[in-house]
Design a protein around this motif. Structure first.
Motif, PDB file in Angstrom:
ATOM      1  N   ARG A 192     -19.736 -57.887  22.639  1.00 12.03           N
ATOM      2  CA  ARG A 192     -20.388 -57.956  21.487  1.00 12.03           C
ATOM      3  C   ARG A 192     -19.804 -58.883  20.372  1.00 12.03           C
ATOM      4  O   ARG A 192     -20.067 -59.673  19.812  1.00 12.03           O
ATOM      5  CB  ARG A 192     -20.868 -56.748  20.929  1.00 12.03           C
ATOM      6  CG  ARG A 192     -22.002 -56.806  19.878  1.00 12.03           C
ATOM      7  CD  ARG A 192     -23.395 -57.446  20.332  1.00 12.03           C
ATOM      8  NE  ARG A 192     -24.300 -57.716  19.185  1.00 12.03           N
ATOM      9  CZ  ARG A 192     -24.239 -58.813  18.775  1.00 12.03           C
ATOM     10  NH1 ARG A 192     -23.430 -59.934  19.328  1.00 12.03           N
ATOM     11  NH2 ARG A 192     -24.965 -59.078  17.736  1.00 12.03           N
ATOM     12  N   LEU A 193     -18.558 -58.558  20.080  1.00  9.48           N
ATOM     13  CA  LEU A 193     -17.825 -59.071  19.105  1.00  9.48           C
ATOM     14  C   LEU A 193     -17.413 -60.580  19.635  1.00  9.48           C
ATOM     15  O   LEU A 193     -17.404 -61.448  18.825  1.00  9.48           O
ATOM     16  CB  LEU A 193     -16.528 -58.234  18.725  1.00  9.48           C
ATOM     17  CG  LEU A 193     -15.928 -59.052  17.312  1.00  9.48           C
ATOM     18  CD1 LEU A 193     -16.850 -59.240  16.092  1.00  9.48           C
ATOM     19  CD2 LEU A 193     -14.600 -58.204  17.079  1.00  9.48           C
ATOM     20  N   LEU A 194     -17.187 -60.485  20.811  1.00 11.24           N
ATOM     21  CA  LEU A 194     -16.929 -61.923  21.504  1.00 11.24           C
ATOM     22  C   LEU A 194     -18.054 -63.010  21.370  1.00 11.24           C
ATOM     23  O   LEU A 194     -17.941 -63.952  20.769  1.00 11.24           O
ATOM     24  CB  LEU A 194     -16.385 -62.046  22.788  1.00 11.24           C
ATOM     25  CG  LEU A 194     -16.200 -63.059  23.501  1.00 11.24           C
ATOM     26  CD1 LEU A 194     -14.984 -64.071  22.746  1.00 11.24           C
ATOM     27  CD2 LEU A 194     -15.777 -62.978  25.064  1.00 11.24           C
ATOM     28  N   VAL A 195     -19.156 -62.483  21.564  1.00  9.35           N
ATOM     29  CA  VAL A 195     -20.427 -63.336  21.495  1.00  9.35           C
ATOM     30  C   VAL A 195     -20.606 -63.586  20.117  1.00  9.35           C
ATOM     31  O   VAL A 195     -20.855 -64.760  19.921  1.00  9.35           O
ATOM     32  CB  VAL A 195     -21.642 -62.585  21.977  1.00  9.35           C
ATOM     33  CG1 VAL A 195     -22.978 -63.171  21.809  1.00  9.35           C
ATOM     34  CG2 VAL A 195     -21.405 -62.286  23.713  1.00  9.35           C
ATOM     35  N   ARG A 196     -20.292 -62.722  19.212  1.00 14.56           N
ATOM     36  CA  ARG A 196     -20.785 -63.145  17.810  1.00 14.56           C
ATOM     37  C   ARG A 196     -19.753 -64.293  17.247  1.00 14.56           C
ATOM     38  O   ARG A 196     -20.265 -65.028  16.229  1.00 14.56           O
ATOM     39  CB  ARG A 196     -20.804 -61.852  16.807  1.00 14.56           C
ATOM     40  CG  ARG A 196     -21.866 -60.833  17.163  1.00 14.56           C
ATOM     41  CD  ARG A 196     -21.667 -59.683  16.222  1.00 14.56           C
ATOM     42  NE  ARG A 196     -21.715 -60.174  14.859  1.00 14.56           N
ATOM     43  CZ  ARG A 196     -20.919 -59.398  13.995  1.00 14.56           C
ATOM     44  NH1 ARG A 196     -20.181 -58.309  14.017  1.00 14.56           N
ATOM     45  NH2 ARG A 196     -20.851 -59.764  12.641  1.00 14.56           N
ATOM     46  N   THR A 197     -18.373 -64.046  17.812  1.00 13.76           N
ATOM     47  CA  THR A 197     -17.380 -64.881  17.150  1.00 13.76           C
ATOM     48  C   THR A 197     -17.650 -66.472  17.664  1.00 13.76           C
ATOM     49  O   THR A 197     -17.598 -67.344  16.937  1.00 13.76           O
ATOM     50  CB  THR A 197     -16.116 -64.418  17.744  1.00 13.76           C
ATOM     51  OG1 THR A 197     -15.840 -63.304  17.299  1.00 13.76           O
ATOM     52  CG2 THR A 197     -14.895 -65.412  17.356  1.00 13.76           C
ATOM     53  N   VAL A 198     -18.326 -66.372  19.071  1.00 23.28           N
ATOM     54  CA  VAL A 198     -18.294 -67.704  19.620  1.00 23.28           C
ATOM     55  C   VAL A 198     -19.735 -68.304  18.864  1.00 23.28           C
ATOM     56  O   VAL A 198     -19.607 -69.654  18.734  1.00 23.28           O
ATOM     57  CB  VAL A 198     -18.754 -67.508  21.174  1.00 23.28           C
ATOM     58  CG1 VAL A 198     -19.296 -68.921  21.773  1.00 23.28           C
ATOM     59  CG2 VAL A 198     -17.586 -67.167  21.827  1.00 23.28           C
ATOM     60  N   GLU A 199     -20.709 -67.561  18.424  1.00 19.56           N
ATOM     61  CA  GLU A 199     -21.929 -67.978  17.898  1.00 19.56           C
ATOM     62  C   GLU A 199     -21.697 -68.566  16.607  1.00 19.56           C
ATOM     63  O   GLU A 199     -22.015 -69.501  16.071  1.00 19.56           O
ATOM     64  CB  GLU A 199     -22.958 -66.937  17.879  1.00 19.56           C
ATOM     65  CG  GLU A 199     -23.512 -66.720  19.098  1.00 19.56           C
ATOM     66  CD  GLU A 199     -24.762 -65.634  19.140  1.00 19.56           C
ATOM     67  OE1 GLU A 199     -25.506 -65.569  20.095  1.00 19.56           O
ATOM     68  OE2 GLU A 199     -24.614 -64.815  18.007  1.00 19.56           O
ATOM     69  N   LEU A 200     -20.677 -67.694  15.853  1.00 18.47           N
ATOM     70  CA  LEU A 200     -20.355 -68.008  14.491  1.00 18.47           C
ATOM     71  C   LEU A 200     -19.609 -69.240  14.379  1.00 18.47           C
ATOM     72  O   LEU A 200     -20.049 -70.150  13.575  1.00 18.47           O
ATOM     73  CB  LEU A 200     -19.364 -66.936  13.920  1.00 18.47           C
ATOM     74  CG  LEU A 200     -18.697 -67.467  12.400  1.00 18.47           C
ATOM     75  CD1 LEU A 200     -19.980 -67.490  11.329  1.00 18.47           C
ATOM     76  CD2 LEU A 200     -17.908 -66.188  12.023  1.00 18.47           C
TER      77      LEU A 200
END
Length: 383
Positions: A192-200
């Motif tokens: 979940r945090l990886l996805v948010r980091t990529v999106e950011l």
């Protein structure tokens, strides 16, 4: 007239034609005895069974084809149901909230993690996988499909990015946004945090997520019978265990894992490893899609089993969507798509977290904007 049981029979005359040895047809008569019990007034009639007639060859073939079709249909339905049940939909990508708006086309985040589930101690030693429990990402790729085909973009794991604010699930402590390496996101907050980091850092909305661990990767490669890969030099890497001579090889699961993990023998380090990973995954998808694999149940079922053992996807992933991802990866290997690394200004940049890869902000933004709007990718274009 009597038969050998002493029963009276009435002759019956059958007329027709017979072919003589000269090939000419002529009339003939044949007297065939009829049992008395089959005649009117002949007493009780015994049950008789018509003589068995062997089906014609076309009819036998037709029956066989119908049977085969039924088996295939039942097997296909059963396999689909089994795979759908086994698929681990464990990743919740989250509601809209602070996520980027939905773009055009479909964007997948494909992750290879060092999850060691399914590996014995002997396996870990043989694969140079260490004794840890996992918690890092060895490869990360964005794959976008849309009106202009497929584009695969590698994100080096040492990319210097901004991690969004997050809540540590273990301690309950809230962390503010901070700069760090991209693969740190996974170790701190999972998928979940990886996805948010990529999106950011890309501005792209991740529509679907797919992650596979060490054991699954090795099993998939072995299930397809190995993957052909060519190298332009001798490569011997003590850390990953890779030992290849210059030329072409069919890599088994262990060799393939070493190939996609090694970076110390690459002139560009993490960037070189990212290119190897792209090249190999596209070749793997292409091999799995060939008739010799896809239509061979002795390879298909082990392939599905190995993949499903450690495959983790988002909660909205359907099997049809996963199949679309697979076809898109295969198309890249066939030359119908593009393979890119995120543009960088340099590798080995010194940071507070050690050596990292710095993105080229302008070119990277241009690339991700094109993907978000589903436009042709041209990193060199202006605007």
């Amino acid at each position: 007239m009597s038969d050998w049981n002493g029963e009276t029979q009435t002759p019956r005359v059958i007329t027709g034609h017979v072919i003589s040895h000269t090939g000419q047809a002529g009339p003939y008569e044949e007297h065939v005895p009829i049992p008395s019990e089959a005649q009117p007034g002949g007493g009780h009639t015994r049950g008789t069974r018509p003589p068995w007639v062997r089906p014609s060859r076309p009819r036998r073939i037709a029956r066989l084809l119908v049977l085969l079709l039924c088996v295939l249909l039942l097997t296909g339905v059963g396999t689909y149901a089994w795979a759908d049940f086994e698929l681990d939909r464990a990743v919740a990508l989250g509601a809209d909230g602070d996520r980027p708006p939905r773009g055009k086309g479909t964007t997948y985040l494909i992750v290879g993690s060092d999850n060691r589930d399914g590996l014995s101690e002997r396996d870990r030693k043989d694969l140079h996988a260490g004794g840890g429990g996992g918690g890092r990402t060895d490869s990360m790729m964005l794959l976008h499909t849309g009106a202009h085909g497929t584009t695969m973009v590698s994100l080096p794991r040492d990319s210097w990015v901004t991690l969004p604010a997050y809540l540590d699930p273990g301690t309950g402590k809230r962390h503010r946004p901070a700069k760090d390496k991209l693969n740190t996101a996974y170790s701190l907050g999972g998928a979940r945090l990886l996805v948010r980091t990529v999106e950011l850092n890309t501005g792209l909305r991740v529509d679907h997520y797919a992650e596979i661990g060490f054991a699954g990767f090795v099993g998939v490669v072995n299930a397809v019978g190995g993957v052909d890969m060519c190298v332009d030099r001798n490569i011997r890497d003590r850390r990953s265990g890779l030992d290849l001579t210059k030329g072409c090889h069919t890599l088994d699961g262990a060799q393939a894992l070493a190939f996609v993990r090694q970076r110390h023998q690459e002139a560009q380090g993490d960037l070189g490893r990212s290119r190897n990973q792209q090249k190999f995954l596209a070749a793997l998808a292409h091999k799995a899609a060939t008739p010799g694999t896809a239509l061979n149940p002795f390879r298909t079922y082990p392939l599905l089993g190995a993949a499903l053992d450690t495959l983790v996807v988002d909660e909205d992933m359907e099997l049809s969507t996963l199949a679309s991802l697979f076809r898109a990866m295969s198309s890249v290997s066939s030359g119908d798509g593009r393979q890119l690394n995120v543009p960088v200004t340099g590798a080995g940049v010194s940071t507070s977290k050690g050596s990292a890869v710095q993105w080229d902000t302008v070119k990277a933004k241009r690339l991700f904007t094109a993907l978000r709007n589903d436009r042709p990718v041209n990193i060199g274009e202006k605007g």
